[in-house]
Design a protein around this motif. Sequence first.
Motif, PDB file in Angstrom:
ATOM      1  N   SER A   1      39.195  51.341  35.301  1.00 31.19           N
ATOM      2  CA  SER A   1      39.097  50.867  36.676  1.00 31.19           C
ATOM      3  C   SER A   1      38.893  49.363  36.678  1.00 31.19           C
ATOM      4  O   SER A   1      37.890  48.872  36.109  1.00 31.19           O
ATOM      5  CB  SER A   1      37.940  51.559  37.410  1.00 31.19           C
ATOM      6  OG  SER A   1      37.803  51.046  38.718  1.00 31.19           O
ATOM      7  N   PHE A   2      39.802  48.670  37.216  1.00 31.69           N
ATOM      8  CA  PHE A   2      39.729  47.213  37.333  1.00 31.69           C
ATOM      9  C   PHE A   2      40.524  46.857  38.595  1.00 31.69           C
ATOM     10  O   PHE A   2      41.609  46.279  38.542  1.00 31.69           O
ATOM     11  CB  PHE A   2      40.339  46.562  36.090  1.00 31.69           C
ATOM     12  CG  PHE A   2      40.011  45.092  35.925  1.00 31.69           C
ATOM     13  CD1 PHE A   2      39.118  44.442  36.789  1.00 31.69           C
ATOM     14  CD2 PHE A   2      40.589  44.353  34.895  1.00 31.69           C
ATOM     15  CE1 PHE A   2      38.822  43.110  36.626  1.00 31.69           C
ATOM     16  CE2 PHE A   2      40.284  43.012  34.731  1.00 31.69           C
ATOM     17  CZ  PHE A   2      39.400  42.390  35.587  1.00 31.69           C
ATOM     18  N   PRO A   3      39.993  47.238  39.794  1.00 32.84           N
ATOM     19  CA  PRO A   3      40.810  47.233  41.010  1.00 32.84           C
ATOM     20  C   PRO A   3      41.091  45.869  41.613  1.00 32.84           C
ATOM     21  O   PRO A   3      42.058  45.724  42.343  1.00 32.84           O
ATOM     22  CB  PRO A   3      39.997  48.082  41.974  1.00 32.84           C
ATOM     23  CG  PRO A   3      38.574  47.912  41.536  1.00 32.84           C
ATOM     24  CD  PRO A   3      38.627  47.771  40.040  1.00 32.84           C
ATOM     25  N   MET A   4      40.214  44.892  41.338  1.00 31.05           N
ATOM     26  CA  MET A   4      40.422  43.626  42.052  1.00 31.05           C
ATOM     27  C   MET A   4      39.948  42.460  41.205  1.00 31.05           C
ATOM     28  O   MET A   4      39.282  42.626  40.174  1.00 31.05           O
ATOM     29  CB  MET A   4      39.646  43.640  43.378  1.00 31.05           C
ATOM     30  CG  MET A   4      38.136  43.755  43.220  1.00 31.05           C
ATOM     31  SD  MET A   4      37.291  44.106  44.778  1.00 31.05           S
ATOM     32  CE  MET A   4      37.708  45.828  44.994  1.00 31.05           C
TER      33      MET A   4
ATOM     34  N   ALA B   1      32.522  41.262  38.911  1.00 25.76           N
ATOM     35  CA  ALA B   1      33.704  42.121  38.816  1.00 25.76           C
ATOM     36  C   ALA B   1      33.293  43.488  39.365  1.00 25.76           C
ATOM     37  O   ALA B   1      32.418  44.160  38.828  1.00 25.76           O
ATOM     38  CB  ALA B   1      34.176  42.238  37.375  1.00 25.76           C
ATOM     39  N   GLN B   2      33.965  43.942  40.452  1.00 26.61           N
ATOM     40  CA  GLN B   2      33.520  45.119  41.181  1.00 26.61           C
ATOM     41  C   GLN B   2      34.234  46.384  40.705  1.00 26.61           C
ATOM     42  O   GLN B   2      35.418  46.374  40.410  1.00 26.61           O
ATOM     43  CB  GLN B   2      33.785  44.914  42.679  1.00 26.61           C
ATOM     44  CG  GLN B   2      33.037  43.716  43.253  1.00 26.61           C
ATOM     45  CD  GLN B   2      33.333  43.505  44.725  1.00 26.61           C
ATOM     46  OE1 GLN B   2      34.139  44.207  45.312  1.00 26.61           O
ATOM     47  NE2 GLN B   2      32.673  42.523  45.315  1.00 26.61           N
ATOM     48  N   GLU B   3      33.437  47.491  40.626  1.00 30.78           N
ATOM     49  CA  GLU B   3      33.923  48.841  40.337  1.00 30.78           C
ATOM     50  C   GLU B   3      34.782  48.886  39.073  1.00 30.78           C
ATOM     51  O   GLU B   3      35.911  49.345  39.085  1.00 30.78           O
ATOM     52  CB  GLU B   3      34.713  49.389  41.532  1.00 30.78           C
ATOM     53  CG  GLU B   3      33.891  49.528  42.784  1.00 30.78           C
ATOM     54  CD  GLU B   3      34.671  50.169  43.921  1.00 30.78           C
ATOM     55  OE1 GLU B   3      35.805  50.619  43.656  1.00 30.78           O
ATOM     56  OE2 GLU B   3      34.174  50.201  45.060  1.00 30.78           O
ATOM     57  N   VAL B   4      34.197  48.420  37.970  1.00 28.95           N
ATOM     58  CA  VAL B   4      34.938  48.412  36.701  1.00 28.95           C
ATOM     59  C   VAL B   4      34.478  49.586  35.829  1.00 28.95           C
ATOM     60  O   VAL B   4      33.355  50.080  35.941  1.00 28.95           O
ATOM     61  CB  VAL B   4      34.736  47.076  35.958  1.00 28.95           C
ATOM     62  CG1 VAL B   4      35.325  45.939  36.779  1.00 28.95           C
ATOM     63  CG2 VAL B   4      33.257  46.819  35.653  1.00 28.95           C
ATOM     64  N   PHE B   5      35.425  50.025  34.970  1.00 30.10           N
ATOM     65  CA  PHE B   5      35.137  51.105  34.010  1.00 30.10           C
ATOM     66  C   PHE B   5      36.194  51.052  32.907  1.00 30.10           C
ATOM     67  O   PHE B   5      37.371  50.802  33.206  1.00 30.10           O
ATOM     68  CB  PHE B   5      35.197  52.471  34.697  1.00 30.10           C
ATOM     69  CG  PHE B   5      34.988  53.637  33.758  1.00 30.10           C
ATOM     70  CD1 PHE B   5      33.704  54.038  33.424  1.00 30.10           C
ATOM     71  CD2 PHE B   5      36.074  54.297  33.177  1.00 30.10           C
ATOM     72  CE1 PHE B   5      33.514  55.100  32.555  1.00 30.10           C
ATOM     73  CE2 PHE B   5      35.885  55.347  32.303  1.00 30.10           C
ATOM     74  CZ  PHE B   5      34.609  55.759  31.987  1.00 30.10           C
ATOM     75  N   PRO B   6      35.804  51.293  31.671  1.00 35.52           N
ATOM     76  CA  PRO B   6      34.431  51.380  31.113  1.00 35.52           C
ATOM     77  C   PRO B   6      33.867  49.982  30.964  1.00 35.52           C
ATOM     78  O   PRO B   6      34.527  49.087  30.433  1.00 35.52           O
ATOM     79  CB  PRO B   6      34.651  52.064  29.761  1.00 35.52           C
ATOM     80  CG  PRO B   6      36.056  51.728  29.392  1.00 35.52           C
ATOM     81  CD  PRO B   6      36.834  51.583  30.643  1.00 35.52           C
ATOM     82  N   ALA B   7      32.635  49.769  31.435  1.00 28.97           N
ATOM     83  CA  ALA B   7      32.042  48.430  31.505  1.00 28.97           C
ATOM     84  C   ALA B   7      31.866  47.802  30.135  1.00 28.97           C
ATOM     85  O   ALA B   7      31.966  46.572  29.989  1.00 28.97           O
ATOM     86  CB  ALA B   7      30.691  48.506  32.228  1.00 28.97           C
TER      87      ALA B   7
ATOM     88  N   ILE C   1      30.880  50.489  37.765  1.00 27.47           N
ATOM     89  CA  ILE C   1      29.750  49.651  38.139  1.00 27.47           C
ATOM     90  C   ILE C   1      30.282  48.301  38.573  1.00 27.47           C
ATOM     91  O   ILE C   1      31.448  47.964  38.332  1.00 27.47           O
ATOM     92  CB  ILE C   1      28.731  49.474  36.983  1.00 27.47           C
ATOM     93  CG1 ILE C   1      29.405  48.707  35.812  1.00 27.47           C
ATOM     94  CG2 ILE C   1      28.191  50.806  36.508  1.00 27.47           C
ATOM     95  CD1 ILE C   1      28.425  48.285  34.741  1.00 27.47           C
ATOM     96  N   ASN C   2      29.393  47.483  39.198  1.00 28.98           N
ATOM     97  CA  ASN C   2      29.695  46.089  39.505  1.00 28.98           C
ATOM     98  C   ASN C   2      29.096  45.232  38.406  1.00 28.98           C
ATOM     99  O   ASN C   2      27.874  45.171  38.243  1.00 28.98           O
ATOM    100  CB  ASN C   2      29.129  45.693  40.863  1.00 28.98           C
ATOM    101  CG  ASN C   2      29.807  46.415  42.005  1.00 28.98           C
ATOM    102  OD1 ASN C   2      30.938  46.861  41.879  1.00 28.98           O
ATOM    103  ND2 ASN C   2      29.114  46.531  43.146  1.00 28.98           N
TER     104      ASN C   2
END
Length: 852
Positions: free
Chosen positions: A518-521, A543-549, A575-576
């Motif tokens: 997840s790296f939406p923006m 960095a908002q809503e990233v996975f795997p951090a 996570i952010n």
Amino acid sequence: MTPPPFSYKSDPELNERKHIKSALLSLLELFGCSSEVDSMDSALLLTLLLPVAVVSYVLDLPPQVLFKVGDRRQLSCRMSSCPEKVKFAWITLEDRPIFATIDTQDRESVLVFDSVMKNHENTLLCKAMCGKETKQAKTQIKTYSFPKKPVISGYDRLKLGEENILRCEGSSIHPSEMLEVQWLYGDTVLQSYEGQSERDAYSLPLKFTPSEEDDGKAITCRASLRVDNIPADEMTKETSAPMTVLSAPHNVKVSGATGVLRGSNLTLTCEAEGKPKPAFTWTALKPDGSSVEMGKHHDLFIQGVSLSDTGTYQCDVSNDLGNQKTSVSVVVQAPPMDTYIAVSPQSTPKEGDSVNISCKSIGVPVPYVVLSRMVNGVKTEILSSEGPEISVTIDSVKLADSGMFLCEAFNDYGKQNENLTLTVEAHLLEVALQPDVEVVLEKGSSLILSCQASGCPQPKFSWKNLSNMPILRRPKTDGFRSQLVFDRVELEDEGTYLCEVTCGSIKKSKQTEVKVFSFPMSPVVKNSGPSLVGEMMKLTCTAQEVFPANFFQILWMDGEREMHSETGPFSSGTINLTSEYSYHVNTTDQDKRITCKVSLKMHGVPAAQAVKTASTTLSVHYPPRATSITVSPLTELKEGESVSISCLSDSFPVGRTVLSRVMNGVQTKIMTNDRLETLYTIPSVELEDSGVYVCETSNMYGSHNDSVEITVKAPPRNTTVEIFPSKDVQEGQNITICCRSVSFPPPMVVLSKLDSEKNVYSLDGVFLLINLTPNDTGLYQINVTNYLGYETEIFNISVMEKRVNDPLGWNDFLIPAICLGVAAALLGLVVYVWRARKKGSYDLTKCNLSTV
């Protein structure tokens, strides 16, 4: 035909006897004996009264005559019983001339009409004088004209079944009111017409709708002139004409055999009625709508017909009035032919495949088709039909379905058959999974796992997640393919997926691994706002809503220079991820861009999605500095020149700049500007523009200024001269001369008498002439001069002589004047030094009138 001319001259004796009888009857009427005389024989009456009659003369003139127009006719008036020459006179009783030639003899007068015309109709009186006795008789002349037979038109092109107009016409008819015109068909009167007065021509139309029986029969137009005494052969004229009835083609019919055997000859005959004689055209109408002309005769002949000659043949019959078509269908009969048997698909089928076997034949009539299978030499019927084609489908073919298949066709004219051998092969199961490598994709994207089976007619599919996670998607299976469709991939969809295919007792499988990130923006960078030089600025990157951090790295960069980096922690969900960085700013950091670069260090992530950046621009505040003021072109100017004053300062935020002028300790604001640079232009400077110019810039953090002095110079101008108490004085009086002028630098003022070579100088423009004498009378000139120019003024002084004392000479006031001049020069020098320090315009000292 014109009848021969006839004369109204009768037998003289007979006429005379008639006249005697008429005279005797008249005489008896006088005595009332007319009734008895009516029954008497004419001869007896003549015998009884003859002695009385012989003494009267008889005038012979017919009471009425009828002449034919165009003939030459005569009218005679006679008195034959007169023994001497008779005098005749013709008198018209109507208001018209006689229009005739008169030929008179001894006892007869004749009117001659060379060519009778309608206007010869008249009523005439003939007078005859025999001696002293006068006789007269009246006659009426009538004419008639009936020269030609009627003319018939429209009889030669009558259209069958339609209303046609026939016309009967004639002309030169007189008297036209006595005319009667009739249309006759045989003995039947179809239409009548009565003539009208004053219309010597007629045109009688007849509406006639002919039938076929009317063709060639006569139609008659009869004209009759009902005039008394007209010759019988001229009373009636008629014209007959045979009718021609035209018709468009009709009663069209085709004869001939329409069913023929393939290879035989075909003859078709087209017949039709119509006038004029119609033309024939044969056309073959094709199934695709096209047509082919076959000939232009009554008969159509085709030798050796084939199946392609089957179809519709059209006979087109036409003449000038129209056309008509008729068609006939021709069937070419043939035994079964072109029989064939085929299998689809044509490639060798494998066990479990679907196979279609078709049997087809052509013939006329349509053949009866039978599909059979040969098993151990025995024929077994599979399917039959009353049609040209049959087929059978084996949905899942087996090895046992291999063998020979037979196609047979029958009709009344023969039979035909064909066969083929079907071979069924076994097949091997193959499994393919797409994608067949590790899949790395972003959360929310779509994914399709497609499992394809080959070599098996009815494969069975099953899906498993080897990560012991339940499969949240329902497979979609269609024949030889099964798919797992992920409309939006979630983190829970990570895992290793296995596709297993079963074909009977055979099982095969394929697997692939799915990883989700997840790296939406792009990251968001914030700073603590504007900072003064020397302070610390706090920067934050999220960095908002990233996975795997734990696969993410945050890197702070100044251009290409790396300043600070961090790696994210492990997380089980999105996570952010945030990084903070403090930065010490100075003036060189103004507008500098600091970049936050976030990278996903995960194998398989597309390069375009693995790195995202965000930047912020530093804002550094500071008070005004490096303030400067410049003058162009020079700081010392001549009056009338142009000068530009420019103020420049550096500050952030941009400060307000004020341009002022300081003169005699007083500061005057000229203009205000909120930009880094301020420009002020004086197009034409004046003496009043001299002074010290100050440029001062200030913002919320402080102020800074700079100044420059500008000097404006000008030659003497606006010079005026005043004389106190007057230009005209008494001998011994004093005069004060005051000179005013505007200039810089201060001018030198010189007084001179135009008729003398002596000059007197003054620094303040004041001259005192003491104890004047008449010799001082004359023209004086004041010259005001500095190094830029000069200006002069000329005036006159008049001194009147006193009678008591002797006048004073030039020597009497020259020495005091020189003393006063020296004193004035010293005073002027002090004033000059003071004014020179002002650097402004210079105005000569004004006179103090109270001291004069």
